[in-house]
Scaffold this active site. Structure first.
Site, PDB file in Angstrom:
ATOM      1  N   SER A 171     -35.845   1.138  47.342  1.00 20.01           N
ATOM      2  CA  SER A 171     -35.843  -0.256  46.925  1.00 20.01           C
ATOM      3  C   SER A 171     -36.245  -1.112  48.127  1.00 20.01           C
ATOM      4  CB  SER A 171     -34.426  -0.623  46.450  1.00 20.01           C
ATOM      5  OG  SER A 171     -34.302  -2.013  46.255  1.00 20.01           O
ATOM      6  N   LYS A 197     -39.604   0.608  44.345  1.00 26.39           N
ATOM      7  CA  LYS A 197     -39.100  -0.574  43.628  1.00 26.39           C
ATOM      8  C   LYS A 197     -39.262  -1.774  44.536  1.00 26.39           C
ATOM      9  CE  LYS A 197     -34.364  -2.002  42.801  1.00 26.39           C
ATOM     10  NZ  LYS A 197     -33.032  -1.551  42.316  1.00 26.39           N
ATOM     11  N   GLU A 249     -36.462  -4.709  36.269  1.00 21.23           N
ATOM     12  CA  GLU A 249     -34.996  -4.643  36.314  1.00 21.23           C
ATOM     13  C   GLU A 249     -34.415  -6.055  36.351  1.00 21.23           C
ATOM     14  OE1 GLU A 249     -33.793  -1.942  39.417  1.00 21.23           O
ATOM     15  OE2 GLU A 249     -31.741  -2.693  39.463  1.00 21.23           O
ATOM     16  N   ASP A 274     -29.242  -4.052  35.018  1.00 19.17           N
ATOM     17  CA  ASP A 274     -28.368  -3.683  36.130  1.00 19.17           C
ATOM     18  C   ASP A 274     -27.128  -4.569  36.038  1.00 19.17           C
ATOM     19  OD1 ASP A 274     -27.095  -3.538  38.625  1.00 19.17           O
ATOM     20  OD2 ASP A 274     -28.895  -3.729  39.829  1.00 19.17           O
ATOM     21  N   LYS A 298     -24.491   1.979  38.052  1.00 19.33           N
ATOM     22  CA  LYS A 298     -23.847   1.939  39.363  1.00 19.33           C
ATOM     23  C   LYS A 298     -22.363   2.154  39.116  1.00 19.33           C
ATOM     24  CE  LYS A 298     -27.112  -1.265  41.527  1.00 19.33           C
ATOM     25  NZ  LYS A 298     -27.354  -2.671  41.953  1.00 19.33           N
ATOM     26  N   GLY A 326     -28.153   1.703  43.508  1.00 15.42           N
ATOM     27  CA  GLY A 326     -27.509   1.746  44.817  1.00 15.42           C
ATOM     28  C   GLY A 326     -27.033   0.366  45.225  1.00 15.42           C
TER      29      GLY A 326
HETATM   30  O1  OSB Z   1     -30.050  -4.898  42.494  1.00 11.75           O
HETATM   31  O2  OSB Z   1     -30.228  -2.806  42.742  1.00 11.75           O
HETATM   32  C1  OSB Z   1     -29.893  -3.906  43.189  1.00 11.75           C
HETATM   33  C2  OSB Z   1     -28.772  -3.568  46.829  1.00 11.75           C
HETATM   34  C3  OSB Z   1     -27.680  -4.412  46.842  1.00 11.75           C
HETATM   35  C4  OSB Z   1     -27.362  -5.097  45.696  1.00 11.75           C
HETATM   36  C5  OSB Z   1     -28.116  -4.932  44.537  1.00 11.75           C
HETATM   37  C6  OSB Z   1     -29.195  -4.075  44.508  1.00 11.75           C
HETATM   38  C7  OSB Z   1     -29.558  -3.399  45.686  1.00 11.75           C
HETATM   39  C8  OSB Z   1     -30.716  -2.532  45.808  1.00 11.75           C
HETATM   40  C9  OSB Z   1     -30.708  -1.505  46.898  1.00 11.75           C
HETATM   41  O3  OSB Z   1     -31.706  -2.633  45.120  1.00 11.75           O
HETATM   42  C10 OSB Z   1     -30.452  -0.138  46.388  1.00 11.75           C
HETATM   43  C11 OSB Z   1     -30.110   0.826  47.505  1.00 11.75           C
HETATM   44  O4  OSB Z   1     -31.039   1.371  48.075  1.00 11.75           O
HETATM   45  O5  OSB Z   1     -28.914   1.020  47.793  1.00 11.75           O
HETATM   46 MG    MG Z   2     -30.856  -4.174  40.647  1.00 11.97          MG
END
Ligand code: OSB
Ligand code: MG
Length: 408
Positions: A171, A197, A249, A274, A298, A326
């Protein structure tokens, strides 16, 4: 790649009767009384870990992570979990501070009050307190690690995982310049990541995504808006349909399933939710309403393994793809994510990147590494399957508090 698809014998301890009835992947009757375990102590601590580079989303930028670790002790064993809340209530209303309060004053006392008879017993106790999913999840994770260690099984085995390795993506936060983003895309593709992403927001979206797609016509590419748009942006968002994205997303507000359903009916790109999916009931509503075609699971956001497994089973039975999201976790939360992603319904690459993508040094040994084919190996050792680096954790600990059960 399939490890053992019939490895479901422990799901009875980890599930509720309702989940079993709706599930294709569980077969054993629930035996809540079969594992009575008196938890003796809960320990909470925060650990400051600097990020290798700042992480920027539509809701802000951070350059370090205040990691919230919880451990539980019973019968000479320790189980580890992580509370994924951030310091500020932006991604969700929970914070490190609210979770500390809720665990210390409500959840830990409920866990310590009498022996725990399985995950369903624990989650039922927690259900009498509204919300605070990340706090609940932290303790559920620690409990499930403890259970796995007691049974000398890996987390993956305990929950019925079927993969020996899981596909992963990365990401990428919003960057100061397009060139910096393009350089990062190249770097992570070279490391083997199976999906890129891109974080987007108004002003950092169509052109940026279009340029990444132009340079990489074949890759799995997705975007994550973290709620930055409204349904009034419908035409603007439709421009994303030109880029053959795997998904978009959480484009709209965190609690708006209705406008997501409207938007999904207009877009050809699958919407993945999400922030909106706060538990299995919401997941069911979102799927029934057509608010999304994919779900990001998550463990923290949904309130722990009990809900994450229920969402997995629901989506698996309905053919809705899920993947593991994540929260910039330390290795402890990441180890739990790897186990979750080993379940059969996790068919898309997770946001489970190498430890080195986030931190100069992680809290587990060995660190999480990503193989050249863009997969992470699912550990087979007991519990997390990684050693917890207590020396490093102690040297970075900011606050620590222990809660003990009253010895009767
Ligand atoms: O929206 O998925 C998310 C990190 C912190 C809060 C929200 C998000 C994220 C990430 C990072 O997209 C995902 C990762 O690599 O841990
Ligand atoms: Mg997200």
């Amino acid at each position: 790649m399939l490890q053992n698809t019939s490895c479901l014998s422990n799901r009875d301890l980890l599930s509720s009767p309702a989940m079993q009835a709706s599930s294709e992947v569980m077969s054993k009757p629930l035996e809540v009384g079969s594992d009575q375990r008196a938890i003796e102590k809960v320990e909470m601590r925060t650990v400051r870990l600097p990020l290798n580079e700042p992480f920027e989303t539509s809701f802000g930028s951070i350059d370090s992570r205040l990691i919230f670790l919880v451990s539980v002790e019973a019968d000479g064993l320790t189980g580890w979990g992580e509370v994924v809340a951030a310091e500020e209530p932006r991604y969700s209303y929970e914070t490190v501070g609210t979770a500390w309060h809720v665990i210390r004053d409500y959840l830990a006392p409920a866990m310590l009050s009498r022996p725990v008879a399985g995950l369903f017993d624990l989650s039922a106790r927690f259900a009498s307190f509204r919300g605070h999913n990340m706090a609940k999840a932290g303790l559920e994770l620690a409990y499930v690690d403890l259970l796995a260690r007691a049974r000398k099984q890996s987390l993956s085995q305990l929950i019925g995982g079927s993969r020996a390795c899981v596909p992963v993506g990365v990401s990428l936060g919003i960057q100061p310049t397009l060139d910096q983003l393009l350089a990062r895309v190249d770097r992570y593709l070279a490391q083997g990541y199976q999906r890129i992403k891109l974080k987007i927001k108004p002003g950092w979206d169509i052109d940026v995504v279009g340029e990444v797609r132009r340079r990489h016509p074949e890759i799995l590419l997705s975007v994550d808006a973290n709620c930055a748009y409204t349904i009034a942006d419908e035409k603007h968002l439709r421009a994303l349909d030109d880029f053959d994205l795997l998904m978009i997303e959480q484009p709209l507000d965190h609690d708006d399933l209705v406008d997501h359903a409207k938007l999904q009916s207009i877009l050809t790109t699958p919407i993945c939710l999400d922030e909106s999916i706060t538990g299995s009931a919401r997941a069911k509503h979102a799927v029934e309403m057509g608010s999304c075609q994919i779900i990001n699971v998550k463990i923290g956001r949904v309130g722990g393994y009990s809900q994450a497994l229920a969402i997995h089973d629901l989506c698996y039975s309905k053919g809705v793809p899920v993947w593991c999201g994540g929260m910039l976790e330390s290795g402890i939360g990441r180890a739990h994510n790897i186990a979750l992603a080993s379940l059969p319904g996790f068919s898309l690459p997770g946001d489970i990147s190498a430890s080195s993508r986030y931190f100069a040094r992680d809290v587990i040994i060995p660190e999480v590494s990503v193989a050249g084919d863009g997969t992470v190996e699912v550990p087979r050792g007991p519990g997390l399957g990684f050693e917890v680096d207590l020396d490093y954790i102690s040297s970075n600990t900011v606050t620590i508090e222990q809660i003990e059960g009253s010895k009767k």
